[in-house]
Write a protein that holds these residues in place. Structure first.
Motif, PDB file in Angstrom:
ATOM      1  N   UNK A  15      -7.438 -13.081  -3.656  1.00 11.75           N
ATOM      2  CA  UNK A  15      -7.763 -11.741  -4.160  1.00 11.75           C
ATOM      3  C   UNK A  15      -8.419 -10.939  -3.049  1.00 11.75           C
ATOM      4  N   UNK A  16      -7.814  -9.803  -2.696  1.00 12.23           N
ATOM      5  CA  UNK A  16      -8.420  -8.930  -1.702  1.00 12.23           C
ATOM      6  C   UNK A  16      -9.329  -7.931  -2.424  1.00 12.23           C
ATOM      7  N   UNK A  17     -10.254  -8.462  -3.207  1.00  9.81           N
ATOM      8  CA  UNK A  17     -11.124  -7.680  -4.082  1.00  9.81           C
ATOM      9  C   UNK A  17     -12.511  -7.569  -3.457  1.00  9.81           C
ATOM     10  N   UNK A  18     -13.042  -6.349  -3.436  1.00  9.25           N
ATOM     11  CA  UNK A  18     -14.372  -6.102  -2.901  1.00  9.25           C
ATOM     12  C   UNK A  18     -15.411  -6.143  -4.009  1.00  9.25           C
ATOM     13  N   UNK A  20      -9.881  -2.777  -4.732  1.00  9.67           N
ATOM     14  CA  UNK A  20      -8.938  -3.812  -4.314  1.00  9.67           C
ATOM     15  C   UNK A  20      -8.153  -3.294  -3.113  1.00  9.67           C
ATOM     16  N   UNK A  21      -8.347  -3.932  -1.971  1.00  9.59           N
ATOM     17  CA  UNK A  21      -7.574  -3.568  -0.787  1.00  9.59           C
ATOM     18  C   UNK A  21      -6.123  -3.994  -0.994  1.00  9.59           C
ATOM     19  N   UNK A  22      -5.199  -3.046  -0.821  1.00 13.08           N
ATOM     20  CA  UNK A  22      -3.768  -3.247  -1.077  1.00 13.08           C
ATOM     21  C   UNK A  22      -3.524  -3.626  -2.537  1.00 13.08           C
ATOM     22  N   UNK A  23      -4.334  -3.035  -3.412  1.00 18.40           N
ATOM     23  CA  UNK A  23      -4.170  -3.277  -4.849  1.00 18.40           C
ATOM     24  C   UNK A  23      -3.602  -2.047  -5.525  1.00 18.40           C
ATOM     25  N   UNK A  61      -3.700   7.972  -1.214  1.00 19.02           N
ATOM     26  CA  UNK A  61      -2.784   6.925  -1.657  1.00 19.02           C
ATOM     27  C   UNK A  61      -3.584   5.659  -1.959  1.00 19.02           C
ATOM     28  N   UNK A  62      -3.192   4.917  -2.984  1.00 20.38           N
ATOM     29  CA  UNK A  62      -4.015   3.767  -3.402  1.00 20.38           C
ATOM     30  C   UNK A  62      -3.899   2.584  -2.464  1.00 20.38           C
ATOM     31  N   UNK A  63      -4.924   1.726  -2.520  1.00 25.12           N
ATOM     32  CA  UNK A  63      -4.832   0.418  -1.894  1.00 25.12           C
ATOM     33  C   UNK A  63      -5.243   0.326  -0.452  1.00 25.12           C
ATOM     34  N   UNK A  64      -5.604   1.449   0.188  1.00 27.76           N
ATOM     35  CA  UNK A  64      -5.979   1.391   1.598  1.00 27.76           C
ATOM     36  C   UNK A  64      -7.312   0.665   1.729  1.00 27.76           C
ATOM     37  N   UNK A  65      -7.509   0.012   2.853  1.00 23.89           N
ATOM     38  CA  UNK A  65      -8.774  -0.670   3.096  1.00 23.89           C
ATOM     39  C   UNK A  65      -9.905   0.319   3.290  1.00 23.89           C
ATOM     40  N   UNK A  66     -11.101  -0.126   2.955  1.00 27.17           N
ATOM     41  CA  UNK A  66     -12.274   0.746   3.127  1.00 27.17           C
ATOM     42  C   UNK A  66     -13.006   0.381   4.401  1.00 27.17           C
TER      43      UNK A  66
END
Length: 726
Positions: A182-185, A190-193, A721-726
Motif C-alpha cells: 500500500x502506497x498509503x500515507x 494514497x500515492x498513485x491511488x 490530477x489524482x495520485x501524484x506523490x506529495x
C-alpha cells in the motif's frame, strides 16, 4: 370511534397496503461492487439442487479464530449461493456433508495426513470421499490457514458453476510471501491511488476498527494473499513510533484470523529522525543496536509481524549509499535485527541515483549484481517486472536470472499509474503473464522469470511476489469495477505464477457479474485485448515514459528539462529527423548486455528483436519496413488508431450487455468506457501531432489528422490530477 377517525384509520391501512405493494418484500442490496468477487448470489436452479445435496451438513472442527472465520465464510457463502445454509454439526452424520479441518483437529481426517505431508502450511486437498460410510466432500489441510484457503476454493467452484462430484484437488502456493504494497500515507493520501483515500483510518485507530478491514482480509484470503505492507515506500519514520505501532497492531488483530501478516515500510533514516542518533550508517554499532531494539519493540506489539519493506537510495530516499555502503550492507543490518523473530526484509531494487547514468534502465543491475550471494538469508530483493517503471509494456527486468545466489521477489503494479488510472479498462493479467513467461535463458531455454520468482530455477526456499495495491475508500474498493479484476488476478498469479490470464478472467467474470455465457464470453474477450489496446494508443512498438510530468496523466511526449533528464519523455523516445527510439544495442547504451547471451542477441539485433520491443532497444529510421509491410511511421500511426478502435469496440460490446448486467454497475462501466475512448483519442492525436514534427511524413491514407495543432495539446494543464506523490 368517530366516523372521521375510522376513515383516517382505513385510509392509513390502504396507504400501507399500497406502499407494501410497491416496496420489495425484503431488503435489496444495490450491486455497487462492494462485495467484489465474493457476491454469493444464488446459483442457477438447475445446479442448485445438486449443490444442496452435496452440502447438507457442515463440519468445521476447529474453534480457533481462523476456524471460526472459515465456518462463517462457508455459512455465508452457501446460504447466499444455495438459498439455505447447511446444518452445522460436530461430526459428519449424513450424506452430503462438507468436512473442513486438519488431521490433528479432526479424527475423521486422520487418514489424509500422508497425502497432506507435502502441501506445507498453506496447501489443501478438496476431495470427494466417504466418511463413516456416507458421501462427503472433504477440505483438508495441515493448518487452519490451509483449510481456510481450501474453503474459499470450494466456494469458488460453486460460484463458477463447476461440478462437485468426484473432486480431487490438490493445491499449495508456489510462492511463500504474497503481499500487497500500500502506497498509503499517514494523512490517508494514497500515492498513485485512484480509488479515494486510504482505507486505513489512522486517526481513529486503534479504537475504531472499520468493518471494511474484515472485508479486506476476506477478499485477500480468498485469493491467497498472506501479507500487507500498510504504508508507502516513500514513508514517514513516524510509522515506527509507539503510537502508530499500536494502530498497526489493531489491524494485525483483524487480519490474523485470515492468515494475513502485517509488514511496514521502514525509512532508512529513522534512527536519526525518531531515534536521536546522528547517523544511520548501517555499519555503525549504535545504529545496529537501535534497529535491534526497534525490532524487539515491534514484535512485542505485533508478535507475528512479517518484516520491513525498504526503498533506499532511490528518488531521493535515504539509504546506505549515503554512507558509502552497499545495498547488501543496509539490507543485512535490518535482516540481523529481524532474524531472531523470523522476520524478513524486502529490499527494493528500484534504484536510480541523482548522478544520472548513461541509461537508467541499467542502474539496478549495476548496483545489485556485484552483491549477489552477500545478502542475508532472510532478505528478498524486490524487483519490478521491467527496468524503468511499470510502463504499459516493458521487456522483463535483466536482474531476473542475473542473481542466482539471491532470492528475487517480483513486484507488479496493480494500480494503473501508467495505464489510464481508474477510468481505463486495462486487464493486467496478460501483462503479468507476459513477464512471468519471459525466458531469461540463463540456464538454457525454459529458464522463465516465473521459475526465478518461485525459486525452482536456483533452489531458493524464500520466495515472493508483491503487488502495489489499487485499493482505496471508494465503495467498490478500486475506483473501477474492472480494476477489481487486477487485484484478483494478482492474488491468483502470486499463488500460482503459471496460471493463464484468460482462465483467471473467466473465473472473475463468473464470480463478479454472471455465469451466463452470453455475459462471460464477450466480457472475457474484451478484457483479454484491453491491455494491448492501452499499449497501442499510449506507447506502441516499445515506446515508453511518454506521460505528463509528475501526475503521469495524459500524453506528453514533449516533456523536457527539469531537474533530471531521465524524468523527461524526450530522454526515452529520442525522436529526431532520422528516426525514433532508445538505442540500447551494442552501438548504444548496450543495456542488452545485461541479459543472457541468447536474449541479448535477439534484443540487440534489429532483424530479430520482437516488434513490441523495437523502440525500447533501437533507434529506428522512420522508413524502416515493418513485418506488416508498412513503414515505421505508418505502422506507428496505425497502432495508435488500432488502440482507439479497440476501445470503441469495447463500448459497443458493453452496451450490448444492458439488461444482462445490473443497471448500477453497467452504467458506471459505460461511463468510464466513454471517458476511455475520449482519452485514447487524445493520446492518439497528441502523439501523432508531436512525432509528425520529426518524421515530416504525411499520415497514411484513411487516417484522420489530429483535430488540433500541437500547441493546443501542449497547452493542456492538469495541476490536480489524482495520485501524484506529495
Amino acid at each position: 370511534m368517530h366516523a372521521a377517525g375510522r376513515r383516517i384509520r382505513r385510509g392509513l391501512r390502504l396507504a400501507a397496503c399500497w406502499l407494501a405493494a410497491l416496496l420489495p418484500a425484503g431488503p435489496v442490496l444495490a450491486e455497487d461492487g462492494h462485495d467484489l468477487w465474493l457476491r454469493y448470489v444464488p446459483v442457477q436452479e438447475e445446479r442448485a439442487a445438486d449443490y444442496r445435496a452435496r452440502a447438507t451438513e457442515l463440519v468445521v472442527a476447529s474453534a480457533t479464530p481462523t476456524g471460526q472465520a472459515t465456518r462463517e465464510e462457508l455459512v455465508r457463502g452457501l446460504r447466499g449461493l444455495l438459498g439455505t445454509a447447511p446444518a452445522l454439526a460436530a461430526r459428519a452424520g449424513r450424506d452430503g456433508a462438507v468436512v473442513v479441518g486438519t488431521p490433528a483437529g479432526s479424527p475423521q481426517l486422520a487418514a489424509l495426513a500422508p497425502d497432506l505431508a507435502a502441501l506445507g502450511e498453506e496447501g489443501y486437498l478438496i476431495r470427494s470421499l466417504p466418511i463413516g460410510g456416507r458421501k462427503a466432500t472433504v477440505v483438508a489441510a495441515n493448518t487452519d490457514r490451509g483449510a481456510l484457503y481450501g474453503a474459499f476454493h470450494f466456494l469458488r467452484l460453486i460460484q463458477t458453476g463447476q461440478p462437485l462430484h468426484a473432486l480431487d484437488i490438490r493445491q499449495a502456493p508456489k510462492t511463500k510471501v504474497r503481499v500487497l504494497n500500500h502506497w498509503d500515507n499517514l494523512d490517508r493520501y494514497v500515492e498513485r491511488g485512484y480509488a479515494g483515500e486510504s482505507i486505513w483510518d489512522w486517526h481513529r485507530l486503534p479504537g475504531w476498527k472499520d468493518p471494511r478491514y474484515t472485508g479486506y482480509a476476506r477478499a485477500n484470503a480468498s485469493i491467497g494473499i498472506n501479507g500487507t505492507v500498510l504504508n508507502n515506500v516513500n514513508t514517514s519514520a513516524q510509522m515506527l513510533t509507539p503510537m502508530y505501532l499500536e494502530k498497526a497492531a489493531a489491524l494485525a488483530g483483524v487480519f490474523r484470523p485470515y492468515g494475513i501478516k502485517v509488514y511496514l515500510s521502514a525509512r532508512f533514516s529513522a534512527p536519526i529522525e525518531i531515534g536521536g542518533l546522528k547517523t544511520a550508517d548501517p555499519l555503525d554499532p549504535a545504529v545496529r543496536r537501535w534497529w535491534k531494539a526497534k525490532a524487539d519493540e515491534v514484535y512485542r506489539t505485533i508478535p507475528d509481524f512479517g518484516g520491513f519493506l525498504v526503498k533506499a537510495n532511490s528518488e531521493g530516499q535515504p539509504g546506505p549509499q549515503d554512507y558509502g555502503r552497499s545495498h547488501a550492507d543496509g539490507a543485512n543490518m535490518l535482516a540481523e535485527a529481524l532474524a531472531p523473530h523470523g522476520g524478513i526484509v524486502m529490499w527494493r531494487a528500484f534504484v536510480y541515483s541523482h548522478e544520472e547514468p548513461d541509461d537508467r534502465a541499467k542502474q539496478a543491475y549495476t548496483e545489485f549484481v556485484p552483491y549477489d550471494g552477500t545478502f542475508a538469508p532472510n532478505v528478498l530483493v524486490q524487483v519490478k517486472n521491467g527496468a524503468i517503471d511499470f510502463q504499459p509494456r516493458e521487456p522483463f527486468h535483466p536482474l531476473f536470472g542475473a542473481m542466482p545466489k539471491t532470492p528475487l521477489m517480483m513486484e507488479f503494479q496493480i494500480t494503473k499509474e501508467y495505464l489510464g488510472f481508474a477510468t481505463h479498462l486495462a486487464y493486467l493479467a496478460p501483462l503479468y503473464e507476459e513477464a512471468l513467461r519471459a525466458d531469461t535463458q540463463v540456464r538454457g531455454p525454459g529458464s522463465t522469470v516465473a521459475k526465478v520468482v518461485d525459486g525452482s530455477l536456483e533452489g531458493h526456499a524464500l520466495t515472493g511476489m508483491a503487488g502495489v495495491a489499487n485499493i482505496g475508500s471508494d465503495r467498490n474498493w478500486s475506483g473501477s469495477h474492472f480494476d477489481q479484476a487486477n487485484w484478483f488476478a494478482f492474488g491468483r498469479l502470486a499463488w500460482d505464477p503459471y496460471l493463464e490470464s484468460e482462465a483467471i478472467a473467466r473465473e472473475w467474470v463468473k464470480m463478479t457479474f454472471s455465469t451466463d455465457p452470453a455475459v462471460v464470453d464477450p466480457v472475457v474477450a474484451m478484457m483479454m485485448g484491453s491491455r494491448e489496446a492501452v499499449v497501442d494508443y499510449m506507447t506502441p512498438l516499445g515506446l515508453h515514459h511518454l506521460m505528463g510530468r509528475g501526475h503521469h496523466y495524459g500524453p506528453a511526449p514533449w516533456v523536457s528539462g527539469g531537474p533530471r533528464a531521465d524524468w523527461t519523455s524526450v530522454y526515452y523516445h529520442r525522436a529526431d529527423a532520422k528516426g525514433i527510439g532508445f538505442d540500447r544495442s551494442a552501438t548504444g547504451s548496450n543495456a542488452v548486455a545485461q541479459y543472457a547471451a541468447p536474449v541479448a542477441a535477439q534484443f540487440g539485433d534489429l532483424a530479430t528483436v520482437p516488434e513490441e520491443f523495437l523502440l525500447w532497444f533501437h533507434h529506428v529510421p522512420w522508413d524502416h519496413r515493418m513485418a506488416s509491410g508498412r513503414t515505421l511511421w505508418d505502422e506507428l500511426v496505425h497502432r495508435y488508431g488500432r488502440g482507439v478502435d479497440y476501445v470503441r469496440g469495447m463500448r459497443t460490446t458493453w452496451d450490448g450487455l444492458a439488461g444482462k448486467v445490473d443497471a448500477e454497475r453497467h452504467a458506471q462501466v459505460a461511463a468510464f468506457l466513454a471517458i476511455q475512448e475520449q482519452e485514447a483519442q487524445w493520446w492518439r492525436d497528441a502523439s501523432i501531432a508531436y512525432f509528425q514534427t520529426f518524421s515530416k511524413r504525411p499520415l497514411p491514407a484513411g487516417e484522420a489528422a489530429p483535430p488540433h495543432d500541437l500547441a493546443y495539446y501542449q497547452s493542456l494543464q492538469f495541476p490536480f490530477a489524482p495520485g501524484d506523490g506529495k
